[in-house]
Design a protein around this motif. Structure first.
Motif, PDB file in Angstrom:
ATOM      1  N   ASN A 502       0.829  -1.225   0.000  1.00  0.00           N
ATOM      2  CA  ASN A 502       0.000   0.000   0.000  1.00  0.00           C
ATOM      3  C   ASN A 502       0.858   1.269   0.000  1.00  0.00           C
ATOM      4  N   LEU A 503       1.680   1.381  -1.040  1.00  0.00           N
ATOM      5  CA  LEU A 503       2.574   2.538  -1.120  1.00  0.00           C
ATOM      6  C   LEU A 503       1.765   3.806  -1.392  1.00  0.00           C
ATOM      7  N   ILE A 504       2.068   4.855  -0.636  1.00  0.00           N
ATOM      8  CA  ILE A 504       1.409   6.153  -0.881  1.00  0.00           C
ATOM      9  C   ILE A 504       2.466   7.151  -1.320  1.00  0.00           C
ATOM     10  N   ASN A 505       2.016   8.159  -2.057  1.00  0.00           N
ATOM     11  CA  ASN A 505       2.941   9.174  -2.556  1.00  0.00           C
ATOM     12  C   ASN A 505       2.431  10.525  -2.047  1.00  0.00           C
ATOM     13  N   ILE A 506       3.073  11.063  -1.022  1.00  0.00           N
ATOM     14  CA  ILE A 506       2.556  12.296  -0.398  1.00  0.00           C
ATOM     15  C   ILE A 506       3.616  13.394  -0.409  1.00  0.00           C
ATOM     16  N   PRO A 507       3.181  14.651  -0.499  1.00  0.00           N
ATOM     17  CA  PRO A 507       4.147  15.749  -0.519  1.00  0.00           C
ATOM     18  C   PRO A 507       4.847  15.932   0.826  1.00  0.00           C
ATOM     19  N   GLU A 508       5.925  16.681   0.782  1.00  0.00           N
ATOM     20  CA  GLU A 508       6.785  16.837   1.975  1.00  0.00           C
ATOM     21  C   GLU A 508       6.026  17.398   3.174  1.00  0.00           C
ATOM     22  N   HIS A 509       5.126  18.381   2.935  1.00  0.00           N
ATOM     23  CA  HIS A 509       4.450  18.996   4.094  1.00  0.00           C
ATOM     24  C   HIS A 509       3.514  18.005   4.780  1.00  0.00           C
ATOM     25  N   VAL A 510       2.957  17.035   4.002  1.00  0.00           N
ATOM     26  CA  VAL A 510       2.092  16.017   4.613  1.00  0.00           C
ATOM     27  C   VAL A 510       2.938  15.028   5.415  1.00  0.00           C
ATOM     28  N   VAL A 511       4.130  14.699   4.900  1.00  0.00           N
ATOM     29  CA  VAL A 511       5.062  13.851   5.668  1.00  0.00           C
ATOM     30  C   VAL A 511       5.369  14.525   7.003  1.00  0.00           C
ATOM     31  N   ASN A 512       5.660  15.831   6.959  1.00  0.00           N
ATOM     32  CA  ASN A 512       5.957  16.588   8.195  1.00  0.00           C
ATOM     33  C   ASN A 512       4.766  16.575   9.147  1.00  0.00           C
ATOM     34  N   VAL A 514       2.472  14.290   9.428  1.00  0.00           N
ATOM     35  CA  VAL A 514       2.363  12.960  10.045  1.00  0.00           C
ATOM     36  C   VAL A 514       3.403  12.810  11.153  1.00  0.00           C
ATOM     37  N   LYS A 515       4.637  13.215  10.863  1.00  0.00           N
ATOM     38  CA  LYS A 515       5.714  13.063  11.859  1.00  0.00           C
ATOM     39  C   LYS A 515       5.464  13.921  13.097  1.00  0.00           C
ATOM     40  N   CYS A 516       4.882  15.116  12.898  1.00  0.00           N
ATOM     41  CA  CYS A 516       4.664  16.028  14.038  1.00  0.00           C
ATOM     42  C   CYS A 516       3.434  15.646  14.859  1.00  0.00           C
ATOM     43  N   VAL A 517       2.418  15.071  14.205  1.00  0.00           N
ATOM     44  CA  VAL A 517       1.106  14.960  14.854  1.00  0.00           C
ATOM     45  C   VAL A 517       0.715  13.521  15.201  1.00  0.00           C
TER      46      VAL A 517
END
Length: 598
Positions: A502-512, A514-517
């Motif tokens: 289930n690979l997803i392709n998300i932009p950098e701000h969405v990665v951030n 997820v990591k922050c929240v």
């Protein structure tokens, strides 16, 4: 007895007016107030006309009206004044709209801003034509104006025979309606619309010494044009606004025409947490044509959500007390070229574009906000406004209603993506950038709240292989941020998708985000060399290209866990084939080096 008389008295209206003009700044907000009043009245069309013509002064009702026969600003809308409106415009300052949460202009302060421009506003609507004269200089002492009735024979005769007096209106009525002055006065005895005339102030007066020349009206128009693309987004009725200019010779130029149309976004939000009766999501298309920018079309996703009574007691109490509606609207531009990084606040129309009205969120926000006296800013619960009810209301709207609207907008946009109406990239552009708005304390807290709710076991990530399929954070495989080579990234992605990960392709701000929240981001599945090795162990490499195998080899070697390579057919030989990594003596592979060259 007279010596015992005691009590506070209200100041003369002219002093009250001067005070309003001091607090309420001159500028583009004036046009916005007139649009709000038209929207309140249910109008769908508003036309502003800057007319530079000067008219004859021979047949006037009074000589004193001669100085108002010059250039003027007109505002026309296609709604009609009611008896309540005629009362309201005379009781300026005590808004008759205050009891209706669906009507946005406070007829008092909003309308009074026109006295920056003029001393004698004129109103023509339904069966009356009225002139207001706060200085009480034209119609006699104690007379603050005069109103002609189209139903009165004598007064109707004046409207037809005082040719110079009413020639300015005669010309504009023909311009904005399908009728003539004669037909309107004589036959219809009714004007189906509302036309304001504001003669520009050419001499200082008791009201103001702010003289209004042609350049100032051009600036007024320019400041409105700057916000034209977003001005219609949150109005309930007005869907067409035009700005016109008529020069001294009578030639007409349309400086701007902006119009809005709506269409449904998606039939089913797919989100079981949101009751459809509480909100809606639509596409709004805004077309504008201006002399400076030519033609433009922008499409917006607009979501509204109204909190139901009984959900938050404090909001119910304040809503009843302030006569506001606990509703928040959000607008998001669908076209990547119109991306917003610093959304603005609106109170039905955009508030001035300054730092305090910008949020750092990728959406425009609208609500029945409690505004400061000059109607340029939103009240917040700062030290000096801790107990201000309008400030409390604004805070509650942002903490208790806005997150519902924001989540509904994201879930509805996901549904649009499932229906192939919006791309997944648009959905991700909707996500707040938690890192970018760290310095905006209020909005950072709200963004965090929205993201926490969003990442709570909801299907909010689209598969890289098929963006109409959405998965939860725990079911997704997140991209690695330690692969810098695009060739490597692509090779890893191809093999993961081929093996139905289930690979997803998300932009950098969405990665951030997820990591922050996300509570424990390490518990999520991220692309790592170990994950790729595990996937390769499970699946075959038959379909993988030669260059991809070399890229995969480079990646699975990168963490130094060489013992996990055993059994992987990724060792490249000189003859172009790949063999397994193994400890078996029979399968020895020779590797050249400086000491033993090939």
């Amino acid at each position: 007895m007279a010596q015992n008389t005691f009590g506070a008295t209200s100041p003369p209206f002219i002093d009250y007016l001067k005070d309003i003009l001091r607090r309420y700044p001159d500028g583009g907000q004036i046009l916005k107030e007139l649009i709000q009043n038209a929207d309140d009245a249910g109008a769908s069309e508003v036309v502003f006309i800057h007319d530079e013509r000067a008219y004859e002064k021979d047949s006037l009702w009074s000589e004193d009206l001669g100085k108002y026969q010059g250039p003027a600003l007109y505002a026309f809308n296609n709604a009609v004044f009611t008896e309540e409106d005629w009362q309201g415009i005379q009781a300026t300052g005590r808004s008759v709209k205050r009891d209706d949460p669906n009507r946005v202009g406070r007829f008092g302060i909003g309308f009074n801003s026109v006295y920056h421009i003029t001393d004698v506003p004129c109103i023509f609507s339904s069966k009356y034509l009225g002139l207001l004269d706060p200085q009480e200089k034209i119609f006699g002492e104690g007379e603050g104006g005069f109103r002609w009735s189209l139903e009165d024979d004598e007064e109707r005769k004046e409207l037809l025979t005082l040719r110079d007096q009413f020639q300015p209106l005669r010309d504009i009525v023909k311009q904005v309606s399908n009728s003539t002055w004669e037909k309107t006065i004589k036959e219809d005895q009714y004007f189906n619309g509302t036309l304001f005339r504001f003669p520009l102030r050419c001499d200082s007066s008791e009201i103001s010494d702010n003289l209004y020349d042609s350049d100032k009206v051009v600036q007024l128009f320019d400041s409105f044009i700057a916000d034209a693309d977003i001005s219609l987004l949150f109005l309930r009725h007005v869907s067409n606004v035009s700005l016109m200019h008529i020069d001294t010779c009578g030639s007409v130029v349309v400086r701007l025409k902006v119009s809005l149309s709506s269409s449904p976004a998606c039939s089913d939000s797919g989100d079981t947490d949101t009751d459809p009766s509480e909100g809606s999501t639509v596409f709004k298309n805004i077309s504008s044509a201006s002399l400076s920018d030519g033609e433009r079309n922008t499409q917006w996703l607009v979501t509204s959500y109204c909190l139901e009574e009984g959900e938050v007691t404090k909001i119910d109490t304040l809503a009843e007390k302030l006569c506001y509606q606990p509703k928040v609207d959000l607008a998001f531009p669908c076209d990547p070229e119109n991306l917003i990084s610093d959304g603005r606040l609106s109170c039905f129309l955009p508030l001035p574009n300054n730092e305090s009205n910008r949020t750092g969120l990728p959406v425009q926000i609208n609500a029945s906000f409690g505004l400061t006296d000059n109607r340029r800013h939103i009240k917040w619960q700062d030290e000096d406004q801790k107990n201000d009810e309008a400030a409390q209301w604004n805070e509650l709207l942002m903490t208790d209603v806005l997150p519902h609207t924001y989540l509904k907008m994201i879930f509805d946009s996901i549904q649009c993506c499932r229906n192939s109406i919006l791309p997944a990239t648009s959905v991700y552009r909707l996500w707040p950038d938690i890192v970018q708005i760290e310095h905006k304390e209020k909005w950072h807290g709200i963004a965090r709240d929205v993201l926490e709710r969003l990442l709570d076991e909801k299907a909010v990530f689209s598969l890289a292989k098929d963006e109409t399929i959405w998965v939860t954070p725990l079911d997704a495989v997140f991209p690695a941020n330690n692969i810098e080579e695009p060739v490597l990234t692509s090779a890893v992605a191809r093999v993961l998708m081929a093996e139905n990960e289930n690979l997803i392709n998300i932009p950098e701000h969405v990665v951030n985000d997820v990591k922050c929240v996300f509570p424990e981001p390490d518990t999520l599945q991220w692309i790592t060399p170990r994950l790729v090795r595990d996937v390769l162990h499970r699946g075959g490499l038959e379909e993988v290209s030669h260059s991809d195998k070399l890229s995969l080899l480079e990646y699975v070697l990168s963490d130094g866990n060489y013992q996990e390579l055993e059994g992987l057919q990724l060792l490249p030989l000189n003859n172009g084939i790949f063999k397994e990594f193994t400890d078996s003596d029979e399968c020895t592979a020779l590797i050249d080096n400086e000491e033993f060259p090939r």
